[in-house]
Design an enzyme around this catalytic site. Structure first.
Site, PDB file in Angstrom:
ATOM      1  N   GLU A   1      -4.504  -9.190   3.622  1.00  0.00           N
ATOM      2  CA  GLU A   1      -5.202  -8.834   4.867  1.00  0.00           C
ATOM      3  C   GLU A   1      -6.430  -9.685   5.177  1.00  0.00           C
ATOM      4  O   GLU A   1      -6.778  -9.890   6.339  1.00  0.00           O
ATOM      5  CB  GLU A   1      -5.657  -7.364   4.826  1.00  0.00           C
ATOM      6  CG  GLU A   1      -4.560  -6.361   5.058  1.00  0.00           C
ATOM      7  CD  GLU A   1      -3.774  -6.026   3.801  1.00  0.00           C
ATOM      8  OE1 GLU A   1      -2.997  -5.072   3.841  1.00  0.00           O
ATOM      9  OE2 GLU A   1      -3.935  -6.717   2.768  1.00  0.00           O
TER      10      GLU A   1
ATOM     11  N   GLU B   1       0.831  -1.211   0.000  1.00  0.00           N
ATOM     12  CA  GLU B   1       0.000   0.000   0.000  1.00  0.00           C
ATOM     13  C   GLU B   1       0.866   1.262   0.000  1.00  0.00           C
ATOM     14  O   GLU B   1       0.554   2.245  -0.677  1.00  0.00           O
ATOM     15  CB  GLU B   1      -0.960  -0.022   1.194  1.00  0.00           C
ATOM     16  CG  GLU B   1      -2.033  -1.105   1.025  1.00  0.00           C
ATOM     17  CD  GLU B   1      -2.945  -1.228   2.233  1.00  0.00           C
ATOM     18  OE1 GLU B   1      -4.117  -0.843   2.117  1.00  0.00           O
ATOM     19  OE2 GLU B   1      -2.497  -1.705   3.294  1.00  0.00           O
TER      20      GLU B   1
END
Length: 725
Positions: free
Chosen positions: A139, A119
């Site tokens: 995640e 990210e």
């Protein structure tokens, strides 16, 4: 995840005016809050300094970053102290400082860029990667969604379908594929990575390369109409694959918000959903499993003595049946040379063929090249005597469960194997002291209990007796890691951990069936709860022969709490033996598809008469929740005994054992974790009530009674019993 070393970043400015910011937090440069705030400070310093023209972000020791520090999730969940909100990081830091920087920034990716690591990289203005680096957003494996803008930036870089696939499966991709998808802008060898990234950053500054804000790209996004179709399909898939989970749907919703209402709205929704999911039972459960899996190799009094595992250069296996050939497969797949011994040519050939077939199926699926197949099979040698055992470092015995036979084999092994050789048995039921009775080598006798099929199932129960040397346990823990199994160290008592905890599972089901509960309803309720299959379907799969043999072991060991039923023996008399005979609790068509057995009620009635119990009309009205509790609370009760007797080192080990050995749903955090979410008082009172109505099978054990009286959790280590070997 060492929380003691807080992690940091370093910055060096070169003569070319490029600031290299390096993330330093071994082993995988995870992003703790300290690292993130340090990264922000470096960015701000680089943006202030006149001698800095451009920025390169990278990670120390050939790894970009493994993502947000998972230990910090626990801190966030407990909500102690003033905690930074995810939106502070995602919006104020990653978006409004990193991506909005007035100087170009390039991510130089080697090793891995996962979760928060990827990210941060996606907020840079370009990405350069090595061909083998792993990039992904895993995640969802922890019951969360990406929280630093991943749900918004990934679809804009690789397209909507691919982004959904990467997030919903949690599967990383390699640098090479990331390049062809447009997630990275160039692929270079590791030794050219930093220099290429420096030049790229300067070329952006000179407008010779595009200065891209990932968040605002739209060229890869489909039209709204097309996007709706893609979301519809993704939701249908998620419903099929994980009907009990909410977070995959939250992930899809957040991505959709970004596409329908714009990326900034998407970021806010991402932060809000992330915050909510962080406190969900699913997230807490999956994080418990994450840490439990990493802690099984910590065994007090064994792994804290500074012992180093010895090198195992050659392994012998006695017995080439289903288990022996499966174990041989697992070992040669991890480059261990293996000698497989059988009693005659026919059995030996069959064993070697099984191993080849196991590998062949990998070649068929495209998971193994032809040459790798040849290389792997060349590590296996078949023999009919003990001649080649004179230089093996470890033997695993995997013959039928017959005491006298095993005793003879261990006496022979002591004669033919070198004195340092580890003597392991794959028994699932027989007392190790009995197996080694005729030897003088008890300090090197150990259980290596794998689950069938051994080259697929991820668990290894390491069984120690009170004589087993710590060195031998340390050696086997290392072998377990090398063959990609999760090892759990347990004591030597009937059933060890997994089979012992779960023996009440099918017994509770039979007890309920005899008292009038529809067996197919039981299986449905248990499958819906998240088990791979219910107890009756499982009995069919393992076969009635094995089921009866195992049950008799427990009847002998724990007579006061086994439920004795004639149901399976009565069915066996009429040639029902489970799936192998296409007839058990279910009947199977030629494609092994299961349907109800129309004769089952007849057998249940016979069994009911011989147990002299009657149908209890109350039980016919049980809810699914009641069924789950009546099947699983006896399992929890038995797990408490395993813990109290010191057979298991800690509750977390039992959580892993149940998930990996029996398929208990990992998103419920493991058996003991799940039990604690319901509370020891509640479990105790239900069992107490049932034991009054239905007998000693349900009687709560002392450990459970004590915990309930104190209102304590089952998994917290109290004044624990001494480990039983």
């Amino acid at each position: 995840m060492g929380s003691n070393v807080k992690g940091r970043t370093a910055m060096e400015v070169g003569a070319d005016g490029v600031a290299i910011i390096t993330i330093i937090n071994p082993p995988v440069n995870s992003l703790s809050f300290e690292v993130l705030f340090s990264l922000r400070d470096r960015y701000e310093e680089a943006l202030r300094r006149d001698d800095v023209k451009a920025i390169v972000v990278t990670g120390a020791n050939g790894k970009f970053s493994g993502g947000f520090d998972i230990a910090s999730f626990g801190v966030l969940q407990e909500g102690k102290g003033k905690q930074p909100n995810v939106s502070n990081i995602s919006i104020e830091m990653v978006t409004d400082i990193f991506e909005a920087a007035r100087k170009p920034a390039v991510a130089a990716i080697d090793g891995l860029a996962l979760g928060g690591g990827l990210e941060v990289a996606m907020a840079c203005h370009a990405r350069i990667s090595t061909p083998t680096a792993q990039l992904g957003l895993p995640e969802l494996q922890l019951g969360l969604i990406p929280g630093f803008g991943g749900t918004q930036r990934l679809p804009r870089l690789v397209g909507l379908s691919k982004a959904l696939e990467m997030m919903l499966t949690s599967k990383p991709i390699k640098g090479q594929e990331a390049h062809s998808l447009g997630l990275v802008d160039a692929i270079v060898p590791p030794d050219e990575l930093i220099n290429t990234a420096r030049r790229w950053a300067l070329e952006i500054l000179e407008r010779r390369k595009p200065w891209v804000h990932s968040l605002h790209r739209t060229d890869k996004l489909p039209s709204l109409g097309e996007a709706r179709e893609i979301f519809k399909f993704a939701r249908a898939q998620a419903k099929k694959q994980s009907p009990n989970l909410k977070h995959p749907f939250a992930c899809i919703d957040v991505i959709e918000t970004g596409i329908v209402s714009g990326p900034r709205a998407g970021l806010w929704k991402e932060a809000e959903e992330f915050q909510g999911l962080l406190h969900s039972d699913t997230c807490k459960g999956l994080i418990n499993i994450f840490f439990a899996q990493r802690s099984t190799t910590k065994v007090p009094g064994v792994t804290d003595l500074g012992l180093v595992p010895r090198q195992i250069k050659k392994v012998a296996i006695v017995g080439g049946g289903l288990m022996g050939s499966g174990i041989a497969t697992a070992l040669i797949l991890s480059n261990y040379p293996v000698v497989l011994k059988e009693v005659n040519d026919k059995f030996l050939q069959a064993g070697l063929d099984r191993v080849r077939a196991n590998l062949q199926s990998r070649v068929k699926k495209g998971n193994m090249t032809k040459e790798k197949f040849e290389k792997t099979t060349s590590l296996l040698k078949g023999v009919l005597d003990y001649e080649s055992f004179k230089d093996v470092d470890m033997v695993i015995e995997a013959v039928i469960e017959k005491v006298s036979l095993k005793q003879q084999i261990f006496a022979d092994l002591e004669k033919y194997c070198p004195p340092h050789c580890i003597l392991a048995t794959n028994t699932s039921t027989i007392d190790l002291e009995l197996i080694g009775e005729r030897t003088k080598s008890r300090d090197r006798i150990i259980g290596a209990h794998l689950f069938s099929p051994a080259h697929v199932m991820p668990l290894l129960e390491i069984v120690r007796t009170k004589h087993t040397a710590a060195q031998v346990i340390v050696d086997l823990l290392d072998v377990g890691k090398n063959i990609k199994k999760t090892p759990v160290v347990v004591g030597n008592r009937t059933g060890f951990a997994v089979n012992r905890m779960f023996f009440p599972y099918s017994q509770a089901a039979i007890l309920l069936a005899e008292r009038g509960v529809d067996p197919y309803r039981i299986d449905r309720a248990i499958s819906k709860f998240g088990m791979p299959m219910g107890p009756f379907r499982l009995c069919d799969l393992v076969g009635f022969g094995v089921a009866v043999a195992t049950a008799s072991q427990f009847v002998q060991a724990f007579p006061e709490r086994t439920y004795k039923s004639m149901l399976i023996p009565l069915m066996q008399e009429d040639k029902n033996a489970g799936e192998s005979t296409r007839k058990g609790f279910y009947v199977y068509d030629k494609n092994r598809k299961a349907g109800p057995n129309p004769e089952l009620t007849k057998y249940i009635e016979k069994a009911r008469n011989s147990s002299s119990v009657s149908v209890d009309p109350k039980l016919a009205k049980l809810s699914d929740k009641d069924i789950v509790e009546m099947i699983f609370f006896p399992v929890v009760n038995e797990a408490c005994r395993v813990l109290a007797e010191g057979i298991a080192v800690k509750a977390a080990d039992l959580d892993i054992a149940g998930v990996m050995g029996m398929g208990f749903p990992s998103y419920r955090g493991g058996l003991m974790f799940w039990a604690d979410s319901l509370g020891s008082k509640y479990i105790y009172s239900r069992l107490e009530e049932w034991s009054k109505q239905y007998g000693g099978f349900f009687r709560p054990c002392e450990y459970l009674a004590e915990r309930a009286a104190q209102g304590a959790t089952l998994s917290a280590p109290a004044g624990r019993a001494k480990p039983r070997m």
